[in-house]
Design a protein around this motif. Structure first.
Motif, short mmCIF file in Angstrom:
data_model
loop_
_atom_site.label_atom_id
_atom_site.label_comp_id
_atom_site.label_asym_id
_atom_site.label_seq_id
_atom_site.Cartn_x
_atom_site.Cartn_y
_atom_site.Cartn_z
N ALA A 1 70.30 -32.88 88.73
CA ALA A 1 70.84 -31.54 88.50
C ALA A 1 71.64 -31.08 89.73
N THR A 2 72.72 -30.37 89.49
CA THR A 2 73.54 -29.80 90.55
C THR A 2 73.74 -28.32 90.29
N LEU A 3 73.51 -27.53 91.33
CA LEU A 3 73.73 -26.09 91.23
C LEU A 3 75.15 -25.79 91.70
N PHE A 4 76.04 -25.47 90.76
CA PHE A 4 77.44 -25.17 91.06
C PHE A 4 77.65 -23.66 91.16
N ILE A 5 78.75 -23.28 91.81
CA ILE A 5 79.26 -21.92 91.75
C ILE A 5 80.36 -21.90 90.69
N LYS A 6 80.30 -20.95 89.79
CA LYS A 6 81.26 -20.90 88.69
C LYS A 6 82.36 -19.88 88.98
N ASN A 7 83.60 -20.32 88.72
CA ASN A 7 84.80 -19.50 88.91
C ASN A 7 84.89 -18.87 90.31
N PRO A 8 84.78 -19.68 91.36
CA PRO A 8 84.90 -19.13 92.71
C PRO A 8 86.34 -18.78 93.05
N SER A 9 86.49 -17.79 93.91
CA SER A 9 87.82 -17.40 94.38
C SER A 9 87.67 -16.84 95.79
N TYR A 10 88.52 -17.33 96.69
CA TYR A 10 88.40 -16.95 98.10
C TYR A 10 89.78 -16.64 98.69
N LEU A 11 89.75 -15.84 99.73
CA LEU A 11 90.94 -15.61 100.54
C LEU A 11 90.61 -16.09 101.95
N LEU A 12 91.36 -17.10 102.40
CA LEU A 12 91.09 -17.72 103.69
C LEU A 12 92.07 -17.22 104.74
N PHE A 13 91.53 -16.84 105.89
CA PHE A 13 92.34 -16.42 107.03
C PHE A 13 92.08 -17.39 108.18
N ALA A 14 93.14 -17.92 108.77
CA ALA A 14 92.96 -18.94 109.80
C ALA A 14 94.05 -18.86 110.84
N ASP A 15 93.74 -19.39 112.02
CA ASP A 15 94.70 -19.51 113.11
C ASP A 15 94.96 -20.98 113.40
N ILE A 16 96.08 -21.23 114.05
CA ILE A 16 96.43 -22.58 114.49
C ILE A 16 96.21 -22.68 115.99
N ALA A 17 95.46 -23.70 116.42
CA ALA A 17 95.23 -23.97 117.85
C ALA A 17 95.96 -25.27 118.19
N LEU A 18 96.97 -25.19 119.02
CA LEU A 18 97.77 -26.36 119.39
C LEU A 18 97.02 -27.23 120.38
N LYS A 19 97.20 -28.55 120.24
CA LYS A 19 96.65 -29.47 121.23
C LYS A 19 97.37 -29.25 122.57
N GLU A 20 96.70 -29.64 123.64
CA GLU A 20 97.22 -29.34 124.97
C GLU A 20 98.54 -30.04 125.28
N PHE A 21 98.83 -31.17 124.59
CA PHE A 21 100.04 -31.92 124.89
C PHE A 21 101.25 -31.47 124.07
N VAL A 22 101.08 -30.46 123.22
CA VAL A 22 102.15 -30.05 122.30
C VAL A 22 103.03 -29.00 122.97
N ASP A 23 104.34 -29.22 122.91
CA ASP A 23 105.30 -28.27 123.47
C ASP A 23 105.99 -27.44 122.40
N SER A 24 105.86 -27.83 121.14
CA SER A 24 106.52 -27.11 120.05
C SER A 24 105.88 -25.73 119.87
N PRO A 25 106.66 -24.74 119.45
CA PRO A 25 106.10 -23.41 119.21
C PRO A 25 105.20 -23.40 117.98
N LYS A 26 104.17 -22.60 118.04
CA LYS A 26 103.23 -22.51 116.92
C LYS A 26 103.90 -21.95 115.67
N LYS A 27 104.90 -21.12 115.86
CA LYS A 27 105.59 -20.48 114.73
C LYS A 27 106.15 -21.51 113.76
#
Length: 238
Positions: A94-120
């Protein structure tokens, strides 16, 4: 009002299962998506070795509805070398599922130390892919059979009236390089040009998760702990 983050994306599906590790045989889902599963959705849409995703907030848009489904599974792991006779190894679980889930995800980008490109640049690439519905592979909500769909929010989304203390929730898994404790091998980018195969082990990181008024906030210090475990350096500005 939306929090100030680099990106935001709406994710939904018919079913979801974010398996709690304390249940060994029967799969039981956390009531909400985990930060690692949210990161997996973002990486399915857009991923580059130059940066890491840092999930800040998760809005639960639908009330949590659970459904138990009994399925036939096999009791041993599949392998290209081992023969598996389904009739001899199948089990009902048996598996307990969530039915009809819906989410809004908010996230940031963290650049690696060797990256020179702008995050934008990466933010704009991600937003274009969300607008066009493009992804590297189909995202899923916990397990691969739980297909996820995504799109940009329309601005009318509101978190559900939900307050849940989920207890210890999986935050993420750290891949720790260690020559003495070589349990597995994985690729690690040593500089900005190449990746090398290193040995080490994995370490799960957890946190005390609590949904308040439909919002799950991820402690930012957990990312600092993750990077310390992996020996990774990032820069959040840029």
């Amino acid at each position: 009002m939306f929090p100030s983050c680099d990106v935001k994306v709406k994710v939904w599906g018919e079913y979801a299962c974010f398996t709690r590790p304390e249940f060994k045989v029967e799969r039981v889902s956390y009531p909400v998506i985990t930060p690692s599963a949210a990161r997996g959705v973002l990486e399915a849409i857009f991923w580059k070795p130059e940066f890491r995703w840092e999930v800040r907030e998760i809005w639960v848009l639908n009330e949590v509805r659970e459904e138990v489904i009994v399925r036939n599974e096999i009791e041993s792991r599949q392998s290209p070398r081992a023969k598996c006779i389904i009739e001899e190894q199948h089990q009902q679980r048996a598996t307990l599922f969530i039915k009809n889930p819906s989410y809004l995800l908010f996230a940031d980008i963290a650049l690696k130390e060797f990256v020179d490109s702008p995050k934008k640049k990466y933010i704009e690439q991600f937003n274009r892919r969300v607008e066009k519905g493009k992804c590297f592979h189909q995202p899923y909500l916990g397990t691969r059979e739980c297909t996820a769909f995504f799109g940009p929010p329309d601005g009318t989304e509101k978190p559900a009236t939900l307050n849940i203390a989920t207890g210890n929730m999986l935050f993420d898994i750290a891949f720790c390089e260690n020559t003495e404790k070589r349990e597995l091998t994985f690729l690690k980018k040593k500089d900005g040009s190449s990746s090398v195969e290193v040995g080490g082990f994995v370490k799960p990181l957890v946190f005390a998760a609590e949904v308040r008024d439909g919002i799950l906030k991820i402690p930012p210090q957990k990312y600092d702990e993750l990077y310390r475990q992996e020996g990774v350096h990032v820069k959040r500005a840029g």
